[in-house]
Design a protein around this motif. Structure first.
Motif, short mmCIF file in Angstrom:
data_model
loop_
_atom_site.label_atom_id
_atom_site.label_comp_id
_atom_site.label_asym_id
_atom_site.label_seq_id
_atom_site.Cartn_x
_atom_site.Cartn_y
_atom_site.Cartn_z
N ASP A 1 7.99 105.91 31.38
CA ASP A 1 6.29 106.01 31.19
C ASP A 1 5.48 105.80 29.68
OD1 ASP A 1 6.10 106.40 34.40
OD2 ASP A 1 7.71 107.76 33.98
N VAL A 2 6.34 106.52 29.08
CA VAL A 2 5.72 106.77 27.99
C VAL A 2 6.84 106.59 26.63
CG1 VAL A 2 4.53 108.59 26.29
CG2 VAL A 2 4.08 108.41 28.56
N PRO B 1 2.41 102.90 26.65
CA PRO B 1 1.65 103.30 25.73
C PRO B 1 2.66 104.10 24.92
CG PRO B 1 1.31 104.80 27.74
CD PRO B 1 2.55 103.48 28.25
N GLY C 1 -2.34 103.75 22.40
CA GLY C 1 -1.44 105.04 22.68
C GLY C 1 -2.24 106.01 22.18
N THR D 1 -1.30 114.23 28.11
CA THR D 1 -2.55 113.24 28.59
C THR D 1 -2.21 112.09 29.51
OG1 THR D 1 -4.00 114.32 26.74
CG2 THR D 1 -4.83 112.10 27.80
N LEU D 2 -1.20 111.39 28.60
CA LEU D 2 -0.69 110.21 29.46
C LEU D 2 -0.13 110.27 30.75
CD1 LEU D 2 0.56 108.58 26.13
CD2 LEU D 2 -1.20 107.85 27.56
N ASP E 1 -2.37 110.85 33.74
CA ASP E 1 -3.26 109.75 34.16
C ASP E 1 -2.55 108.37 34.18
OD1 ASP E 1 -5.24 107.88 34.37
OD2 ASP E 1 -6.51 109.00 33.27
N GLU E 2 -2.13 108.02 35.34
CA GLU E 2 -1.45 106.81 35.55
C GLU E 2 -2.24 105.57 35.23
OE1 GLU E 2 1.13 104.20 38.87
OE2 GLU E 2 0.27 106.13 39.31
N LEU F 1 -4.62 105.47 32.96
CA LEU F 1 -4.63 105.38 31.61
C LEU F 1 -3.45 104.62 30.84
CD1 LEU F 1 -6.23 106.02 29.00
CD2 LEU F 1 -5.21 108.33 29.15
N ARG F 2 -2.21 105.30 31.38
CA ARG F 2 -1.03 104.87 30.93
C ARG F 2 -0.89 103.06 31.08
NH1 ARG F 2 1.17 108.80 33.97
NH2 ARG F 2 2.28 107.42 35.31
N LEU G 1 -3.52 101.51 28.45
CA LEU G 1 -3.11 101.49 27.09
C LEU G 1 -1.81 100.76 26.89
CD1 LEU G 1 -5.27 103.55 27.03
CD2 LEU G 1 -3.53 105.12 25.58
#
Length: 377
Positions: free
Chosen positions: A270-271, A294, A313, A330-331, A334-335, A337-338, A341
């Motif tokens: 995811d990140v 991101p 990111g 933060t990421l 919020d799916e 937002l991911r 970005l």
């Protein structure tokens, strides 16, 4: 700029690395394969038994085994000289400190048309007048613009003979639309609903895994299901395992060791995170971005070109676990937002960080240096 078709280059790459298989070694192989696809000839001079040697053989790149024991190694100079003559080399491209001395001297003795030095690292270069290994080459390639600017400012390099060419990403391998490996989560012991934070880097001190472990500790109450993949191997593994135990996050951190299925690992992530305190343009990050992830990293070295705060990111503060934890949280919260970005991150890679762009820019640089030399006569 389009690569000129007026001539064929016979290129000898030299690489000292005895056993490493990180970004630098991978780039040598990538560059050779792409340039060969464009009609040029490539050979690699490398250490016997090295990872570079084995991987070059695996993909059919011609190799010359050259033991390189120290910076000035007469036997290595002689072997590289003979390889130059054997393969009718007109471009020598060196990559590490030891092979740059031996390879550079061999190239000069053999009268090679073009000597190129690629600077993969972001650490400062000695300004000693005896460090003429950077004055021997006709041209220098850095893997990030920040490294190029530092060499011009701090080492007095002429801007026209130094260019930044980031390591490119294979869009065929790093394609976010590829199917996800359904058994990968089970293999790694990751629950289906667990968010995955992935860091791809060799296990060594400069990558600052201690910062990532501390960030995971700060996040464990809010995200107890989160899993942190540390993808890579190296001498620092035992130290990192100790840090993980001390932080009490053994059930969340997974040290995968070396993996060849990087795209598949990124597909379940995811990140993407990198906690390095000094970097060029790291392949693990551009690969993650190509997969639509991101990124969280400090804007050190070439990372400043990639991590556009709030766009591709979030930037963290170097060495500060809390700033990494805040950005990751933060990421994870919020799916949407991911996704936003991550899409921007992939677009940035498409605009300037592909393998084809890397190869074409490299060949264009060869032509530019040769053309400038002809005009100066």
């Amino acid at each position: 700029m389009q690569e000129k078709k007026s001539r064929t280059f016979n290129i000898l790459h030299t690489e000292w690395s005895p056993d490493g298989w990180g970004g630098q070694e991978r780039r040598v192989i990538q560059e050779c394969l792409r340039v060969r696809e464009m009609g040029h000839n490539v050979v690699i001079a490398c250490q016997p038994g090295s990872a570079v040697l084995e991987n070059a053989k695996r993909v059919g790149i011609p190799v010359e085994e050259v033991p390189m024991r120290r910076v000035l190694d007469p036997a290595a100079v002689w072997k590289i000289y003979r390889a130059i003559k054997k393969h009718r080399i007109n471009v020598v491209s060196t990559h590490s400190s030891k092979d740059s001395w031996s390879g550079g001297l061999a190239a000069k003795l053999a009268g090679v048309e073009l000597l190129i030095r690629t600077r993969h690292m972001a650490n400062p270069i000695s300004q000693s007048p005896f460090n003429f290994v950077y004055r021997m080459p006709d041209g220098i390639v850095t893997t990030g613009e920040a490294v190029r600017e530092a060499m011009i400012k701090d080492n007095g390099m002429a801007p026209e003979r130094i260019v930044s060419i980031a390591t490119g990403v294979s869009l065929e391998r790093f394609d976010p639309s590829r199917p996800v490996n359904p058994g990968l989560r089970e293999e790694l012991g990751i629950p289906e609903d667990a968010p995955v934070i992935t860091m791809i880097a060799m296990l060594r001190r400069g990558k600052r895994y201690d910062v990532m472990v501390a960030a995971a500790q700060l996040l464990k109450d809010e995200f107890p299901q989160a899993r942190y993949l540390f993808v890579g191997d190296g001498a620092g593994r035992a130290t990192i395992e100790g840090l993980v135990r001390e932080a009490g996050v053994e059930h969340q951190v997974i040290l995968t060791g070396y993996r060849s299925d990087i795209p598949e690992l990124l597909a379940i992530s995811d990140v993407a995170v990198l906690t390095s305190e000094l970097e060029g343009v790291p392949q693990g990050i551009t690969q993650s971005m190509a997969m639509g992830l991101p990124v969280v990293a400090a804007p050190v070295g070439g990372l400043a070109e990639l991590v556009l705060d709030g766009k591709t990111g979030f930037r963290a503060q170097s060495g500060d676990p809390a700033s990494y934890a805040t950005a990751i949280a933060t990421l994870l919260r919020d799916e949407a937002l991911r996704r936003t970005l991550g899409t921007a991150a992939r677009n940035l890679v498409l605009q300037g960080y592909t393998e084809e762009m890397m190869a074409r820019r490299t060949l264009d640089f060869y032509h530019r240096i040769l053309d400038a030399r002809k005009k100066g006569r």
